[in-house]
Every structure is written in C-alpha cells, then in structure tokens.
Write a protein that holds these residues in place. Structure first.
Motif, PDB file in Angstrom:
ATOM      1  N   HIS A  55       0.995  -1.289  -0.072  1.00 31.42           N
ATOM      2  CA  HIS A  55       0.010  -0.511   0.364  1.00 31.42           C
ATOM      3  C   HIS A  55       1.066   1.278  -0.189  1.00 31.42           C
ATOM      4  N   PRO A 105      -3.915   3.210  -4.157  1.00 37.67           N
ATOM      5  CA  PRO A 105      -3.844   1.773  -3.090  1.00 37.67           C
ATOM      6  C   PRO A 105      -5.481   0.971  -3.717  1.00 37.67           C
ATOM      7  N   THR A 109      -4.690  -2.335  -4.835  1.00 41.51           N
ATOM      8  CA  THR A 109      -5.133  -3.676  -4.120  1.00 41.51           C
ATOM      9  C   THR A 109      -6.401  -4.256  -4.079  1.00 41.51           C
ATOM     10  N   THR A 132      -8.156  -4.918   2.822  1.00 41.43           N
ATOM     11  CA  THR A 132      -7.618  -3.896   1.805  1.00 41.43           C
ATOM     12  C   THR A 132      -8.394  -2.508   1.607  1.00 41.43           C
ATOM     13  N   CYS A 136      -7.886   1.702   3.033  1.00 42.67           N
ATOM     14  CA  CYS A 136      -7.874   3.093   2.218  1.00 42.67           C
ATOM     15  C   CYS A 136      -8.814   4.332   2.497  1.00 42.67           C
TER      16      CYS A 136
END
Length: 170
Positions: A55, A105, A109, A132, A136
């Motif tokens: 990340h 990211p 991801t 994941t 963020c």
C-alpha cells in the motif's frame, strides 16, 4: 488539510469491520465457497503485513510515475502509537498527482483482493478483501476533503500528520 490519527484509525476500523462482514456474507453465497481452514488465518495475517508495505509503496510509485519524482523524494516509516505505516513525500506536487497518489492503492489492492476473493472464496479471503478496502478509508477521506481545490494547486505532504498543506498553483 489534516485528519487526526485517532479519528482515521477509529473510522477505518469501523469501515474494515463493516466491509469484512459484508464480504464474508457475500462469499458464503458463492457456489464454490470453502470454509476457513487454520492455515487461512496465518495467510491472512501475513497478507495484512504484506498489504501494508505494498500500500505505501504504491503511494510512492504513483508520485514517481505521475509527478516524475525520484525515490529519494520519499521517507517511509511507522507511527507506532497508531500502528500506521506511512509514505511521506518530501516535495510539493500538483494536487491532481496527490489525489492519484492517495487513491492508487485503493484501485490496485482493492481490485486485486476482490478478484482473489471471488477466485478463492473463503471467510479469510473475504476478510482480507474487506481489510484491503477499509485501510484505504483515510486516503479516500483526504481526497474528499480536497475536492474543492483545483488540481493545479500544490500539495505539500505534512511530515507528521495525515494530510497536506494546499498551496496556490505555479
């Protein structure tokens, strides 16, 4: 523009729990769902550590490619009190590049973890996809707060806090 570390952790934790729960409910509806096995938990923990590194590296990669910055323009570390790894850019960049850096990211991801969850449906993979996406949250939150500024403004990453100073464009 700043986001308090404790607020970011609290909001991200709630989002991670909600998304992970939703992903588990979703994955259990899939025809090829597999119950979690003991090794899945170890893989999940290892994946979380790897995710943290990837990340932050994606943040740097975004600015190295979009703003053409050298690797020496970044400092990496961990805020241990908040258990938050970070990538700090030492140079001002266009706000459009800063937004790209913040969101890369999520897309890389996030899409990858969702694809893995659908390919290998299990509770652990679903939790990983939720984590994941949830980690963020601070990046998305920061982009939301920066929405009123033109992409031609400059963003100077704050060295110790989550956020940046927005300066007039060149």
């Amino acid at each position: 523009m700043r986001i308090h570390k404790l607020s970011a952790n609290a909001v991200s934790s709630v989002v991670v729990i909600l998304l992970s729960g939703a992903m588990v409910l979703l994955v259990r509806q899939l025809a090829d769902y597999h119950p979690t096995e003991p090794w899945h938990v170890a893989a999940l923990l290892g994946g979380i550590v790897a995710l943290s590194l990837v990340h932050e590296c994606l943040h740097a990669f975004a600015l190295m490619s979009a703003a053409r910055l050298a690797p020496s323009s970044f400092r990496f570390g961990v805020v241990w009190q908040a258990l938050m790894p970070y990538c700090h850019c030492l140079r001002p960049v266009r706000l459009a590049h800063y937004r790209f850096m913040a969101l890369l990211p999520l897309f890389v991801t996030g899409l990858l973890s969702m694809a893995l969850m659908l390919e290998y449906p299990s509770d652990a993979m679903a939790a990983f996809a939720g984590i994941t996406l949830g980690v963020c949250t601070g990046d998305v939150w920061m982009c939301w707060r920066l929405r009123r500024f033109s992409g031609d403004c400059l963003a100077l990453d704050h060295p110790e806090e989550i956020g940046c100073d927005v300066l007039p464009g060149r």
